[in-house]
Design a protein around this motif. Sequence first.
Motif, short mmCIF file in Angstrom:
data_model
loop_
_atom_site.label_atom_id
_atom_site.label_comp_id
_atom_site.label_asym_id
_atom_site.label_seq_id
_atom_site.Cartn_x
_atom_site.Cartn_y
_atom_site.Cartn_z
N ARG A 153 26.08 31.11 -11.45
CA ARG A 153 26.32 31.77 -10.17
C ARG A 153 25.21 32.74 -9.78
O ARG A 153 24.86 32.86 -8.62
CB ARG A 153 27.70 32.40 -10.17
CG ARG A 153 27.84 33.86 -10.32
CD ARG A 153 29.25 34.14 -10.80
NE ARG A 153 29.87 35.21 -10.04
CZ ARG A 153 31.08 35.68 -10.28
NH1 ARG A 153 31.84 35.13 -11.22
NH2 ARG A 153 31.56 36.65 -9.58
N GLY A 154 24.61 33.38 -10.79
CA GLY A 154 23.53 34.32 -10.51
C GLY A 154 22.33 33.60 -9.91
O GLY A 154 21.69 34.08 -8.98
N LEU A 155 22.04 32.41 -10.44
CA LEU A 155 20.89 31.64 -9.96
C LEU A 155 21.19 31.05 -8.58
O LEU A 155 20.34 30.98 -7.71
CB LEU A 155 20.60 30.48 -10.93
CG LEU A 155 20.22 30.88 -12.34
CD1 LEU A 155 20.09 29.66 -13.23
CD2 LEU A 155 18.89 31.64 -12.32
N ASP A 191 23.29 32.08 -6.24
CA ASP A 191 23.39 33.09 -5.20
C ASP A 191 23.93 32.52 -3.90
O ASP A 191 23.60 32.96 -2.81
CB ASP A 191 22.02 33.76 -4.96
CG ASP A 191 22.17 35.01 -4.11
OD1 ASP A 191 23.28 35.56 -4.08
OD2 ASP A 191 21.20 35.40 -3.44
N ASN A 192 24.73 31.48 -4.02
CA ASN A 192 25.47 30.98 -2.86
C ASN A 192 24.62 30.35 -1.76
O ASN A 192 25.15 29.98 -0.73
CB ASN A 192 26.29 32.12 -2.25
CG ASN A 192 27.72 31.72 -2.07
OD1 ASN A 192 28.13 30.71 -2.64
ND2 ASN A 192 28.46 32.44 -1.29
#
Length: 285
Positions: A243-245, A247-248
């Motif tokens: 999820r960090g990578l 970033d939506n």
Amino acid sequence: MAWNLDGRVALITGGASGIGAELARQLSARGMRLGLIDIDADGLDGIVPGAETAVADVRDAEALTAAIDNLARRLGGIDVAVANAGIASGGPLRLVAPETVEETIDVNLLGVWRTARAAMPHVLARRGHMLLVASAAAVLPAAGLGAYSASKAGVEALGRSMRVELRPHGVTVSVGYYLFLATPMVAAGEDSPIFGATKAKLPNPIAKTWPLEPAIARTVTSIEKRSRSVVHPPFLRGLMAVRGLLDNSLLDRATSGTIPRMEEAFSAEAERVGAAAAARAVGGR
Ligand SMILES: NC(=O)c1ccc[n+]([C@@H]2O[C@H](COP(=O)([O-])OP(=O)(O)OC[C@H]3O[C@@H](n4cnc5c(N)ncnc54)[C@H](O)[C@@H]3O)[C@@H](O)[C@H]2O)c1
């Protein structure tokens, strides 16, 4: 740490519909006794024959605590507490009424907190398990679901903190993450002129509505294993891991073209029924 569910007691808020009702049915089929709470008195009728029920609003701490204490007395304790009651609201944050954001956070985040707090002494006494129902929206906030996504991110944070704090007391805490499941709430969002087009633009399979029963079967297994989370469909776990990578940006790009249409549809509905009612209709209320 795994449990035999037979004969144990589960308390579920929002037990009159959708996820809460199906979880009640499946836990009952595994021999559990049920205490169901909902704001919808008629909806509670006949969900599970023999279940103890109470009508309460998770926005009302006093009434909710009295209902939970009463059900615990009638059922002889609580092994599993499921804070599931929730609402959806939709619309662009630039246009929604302030009370929409406040109501969504009041029910979804503070309602889960009030439930967990009231159930805590009972669950501690049984060294039991709590499930706080968040959503995939906690991890993948969506355009048009800003208030909802914020409330669910709060539920996730609450659950993850409680998980560590209650562990030394023998209580396990789980957070529930589901993508769109076939419930009345999601059916209303799909049909809505405000959110329907944005949902359809999400990358497949995120846009898909998944059948309810397998998601709840996985939830039952997670309770049995006293897992730290329940994630359905399982590929969502992969998205959560990166999820960090991510970033939506994937979702942002896919749906940004739908915003002018969403704004237009919201304004038209708000003109017709008022901004608060337009936002509520996305969640089927
Ligand atoms: N359906 C999905 O795809 C999905 C996905 C992720 C998370 N969730 C979450 O799962 C939970 C259940 O959703 P659902 O899809 O079954 O919706 P639903 O609308 O079918 O059921 C929600 C239930 O909560 C009750 N409720 C609402 N406000 C209440 C209040 N103030 N006090 C007490 N009860 C109240 C309703 O009366 C209803 O019976 C919600 O928290 C929702 O955000 C749903």
